[in-house]
Design a protein around this motif. Structure first.
Motif, PDB file in Angstrom:
ATOM      1  N   ILE A  99       0.842  -1.198   0.000  1.00 49.91           N
ATOM      2  CA  ILE A  99       0.000   0.000   0.000  1.00 49.91           C
ATOM      3  C   ILE A  99       0.877   1.247   0.000  1.00 49.91           C
ATOM      4  N   GLU A 100       0.705   2.048  -1.018  1.00 45.43           N
ATOM      5  CA  GLU A 100       1.434   3.305  -1.114  1.00 45.43           C
ATOM      6  C   GLU A 100       0.996   4.222   0.032  1.00 45.43           C
ATOM      7  N   GLN A 101       1.959   4.691   0.802  1.00 42.42           N
ATOM      8  CA  GLN A 101       1.636   5.447   2.011  1.00 42.42           C
ATOM      9  C   GLN A 101       0.952   6.776   1.713  1.00 42.42           C
ATOM     10  N   SER A 102       1.273   7.394   0.585  1.00 42.94           N
ATOM     11  CA  SER A 102       0.605   8.652   0.245  1.00 42.94           C
ATOM     12  C   SER A 102      -0.867   8.407  -0.062  1.00 42.94           C
ATOM     13  N   LEU A 103      -1.183   7.254  -0.648  1.00 44.06           N
ATOM     14  CA  LEU A 103      -2.578   6.904  -0.903  1.00 44.06           C
ATOM     15  C   LEU A 103      -3.323   6.702   0.409  1.00 44.06           C
ATOM     16  N   LEU A 104      -2.717   5.954   1.323  1.00 46.03           N
ATOM     17  CA  LEU A 104      -3.344   5.715   2.618  1.00 46.03           C
ATOM     18  C   LEU A 104      -3.537   7.029   3.375  1.00 46.03           C
ATOM     19  N   ALA A 105      -2.554   7.918   3.280  1.00 53.17           N
ATOM     20  CA  ALA A 105      -2.656   9.218   3.952  1.00 53.17           C
ATOM     21  C   ALA A 105      -3.796  10.049   3.376  1.00 53.17           C
ATOM     22  N   ALA A 106      -3.967   9.998   2.060  1.00 52.65           N
ATOM     23  CA  ALA A 106      -5.046  10.756   1.422  1.00 52.65           C
ATOM     24  C   ALA A 106      -6.410  10.175   1.789  1.00 52.65           C
ATOM     25  N   MET A 107      -6.497   8.859   1.884  1.00 57.79           N
ATOM     26  CA  MET A 107      -7.743   8.226   2.313  1.00 57.79           C
ATOM     27  C   MET A 107      -8.085   8.642   3.738  1.00 57.79           C
ATOM     28  N   ARG A 108      -7.109   8.582   4.621  1.00 54.29           N
ATOM     29  CA  ARG A 108      -7.327   8.965   6.008  1.00 54.29           C
ATOM     30  C   ARG A 108      -7.726  10.437   6.109  1.00 54.29           C
ATOM     31  N   TYR A 109      -7.053  11.277   5.373  1.00 50.23           N
ATOM     32  CA  TYR A 109      -7.329  12.713   5.375  1.00 50.23           C
ATOM     33  C   TYR A 109      -8.786  12.981   4.981  1.00 50.23           C
ATOM     34  N   SER A 110      -9.271  12.274   3.975  1.00 48.05           N
ATOM     35  CA  SER A 110     -10.609  12.517   3.444  1.00 48.05           C
ATOM     36  C   SER A 110     -11.701  11.881   4.293  1.00 48.05           C
ATOM     37  N   LEU A 111     -11.369  10.788   4.973  1.00 43.55           N
ATOM     38  CA  LEU A 111     -12.363  10.031   5.720  1.00 43.55           C
ATOM     39  C   LEU A 111     -12.513  10.510   7.155  1.00 43.55           C
TER      40      LEU A 111
END
Length: 306
Positions: free
Chosen positions: A35-47
């Motif tokens: 899992i690309e960490q920037s993707l996970l960070a963006a998901m967390r940021y939005s959720l």
């Protein structure tokens, strides 16, 4: 807001935030290296960047029709469903804010996902949140397979080309074009109302099979509050301010989008919201005191200030 509703909302917010944290943690732990960490960070940021959480609150409120004290399995099922509808909602906001869509740079008082990260990451984060919604339901051990399939069908219909996505397409196609009240209501019954309706029906379905009468009552209630939510949004876009809304005030006017206020006037829109509230209450007239939270949520929706 009544003390009863305030207490229910606060408890629901704690539940959904904890459930969303668990969903993200489960995703990260499943195959962390891939899992690309920037993707996970963006998901967390939005959720997890706040929000009213109306849809998961409606899940919990609808489920409470079966009784106020659910067991552990029932709570797990409700949390999975509430997480799923909020993931869909969050994904839709990420995509709606993109330059090719509504082109907004502020959401819930924070930079939108494509501003905080970048456009490509925002698109992928929205995609990942959408699929996470179905993962939440499909992996819920408290639900049997038949229930999981039924719930995923409800969610897929509400979120897709027969529901929310259809409404967004109608919205984009309606810019600079006059719409009748019937056309405006059709657009928002898809764009806003479909997921709200799914939240109510999925919450009730978590408690077992719905009889035909109760399902029709909840459908009528949900149709009314789904439209009322949008009417109030249109009113707030005119009378509120950016700081209170957490998004750009006056955006619909600036983009020449048809709204209930532009079609009915401010007083007419307020009257429409009140009529929808009464329709929602009438739909629950035979549901007894266990529907009190749903009734109070209808009042909250038409009276909210953000």
């Amino acid at each position: 807001m009544t003390p009863q509703l305030s207490e229910f909302i606060q408890a629901s917010l704690k539940r959904i935030d904890a459930a969303l944290e668990r969903a993200l943690a489960r995703l990260a732990a499943s195959d962390e290296a891939s899992i690309e960490q920037s993707l996970l960070a963006a998901m967390r940021y939005s959720l997890l960047n706040g929000g009213k959480r109306i849809r998961p609150i409606l899940v919990y409120a609808s489920a409470s029709l079966a009784g106020p004290t659910p067991g552990a399995n029932q709570r797990e099922a409700e949390d999975a469903i509430a997480s799923a509808v909020e993931c869909i909602h969050a994904y839709s906001l990420v995509h709606d804010d993109l330059p090719a869509m509504d082109d907004d740079d502020l959401r819930r008082g924070q930079p939108t996902c494509h501003i905080a990260f970048d456009e490509a990451t925002a698109i992928l984060a929205g995609d990942a949140l959408q699929t996470l919604a179905f993962d939440c339901v499909s992996h819920c051990a408290a639900l049997d397979w038949r229930s999981r399939v039924q719930l995923m069908q409800l969610l897929g219909q509400a979120a897709g080309a027969r529901g929310m996505v259809a409404g967004q397409a109608m919205d984009l196609a309606s810019v600079d074009k006059p719409l009748s009240l019937a056309q405006l209501q059709a657009m928002h019954s898809h764009k806003t109302g479909a997921l709200i309706k799914a939240s109510v029906l999925m919450g009730a379905a978590a408690t077992g099979e719905l009889d035909t009468t109760r399902q029709r009552q909840l459908e009528t209630y949900a149709d009314a509050i789904g439209l009322a939510f949008q009417v109030q949004d249109d009113i707030l876009d005119v009378i509120s301010d950016t700081a209170t809304l957490g998004k750009q005030q006056g955006a619909d006017i600036a983009k020449n989008k048809p709204t209930y206020v532009s079609l009915l006037g401010l007083d007419g829109a307020r009257q429409k919201a009140g009529e929808l509230h009464q329709q929602a209450l009438q739909a629950l007239a035979d549901c007894g005191s266990q529907a009190d939270i749903l009734r109070q949520l209808s009042s909250y929706i038409v009276g909210r200030v953000r």
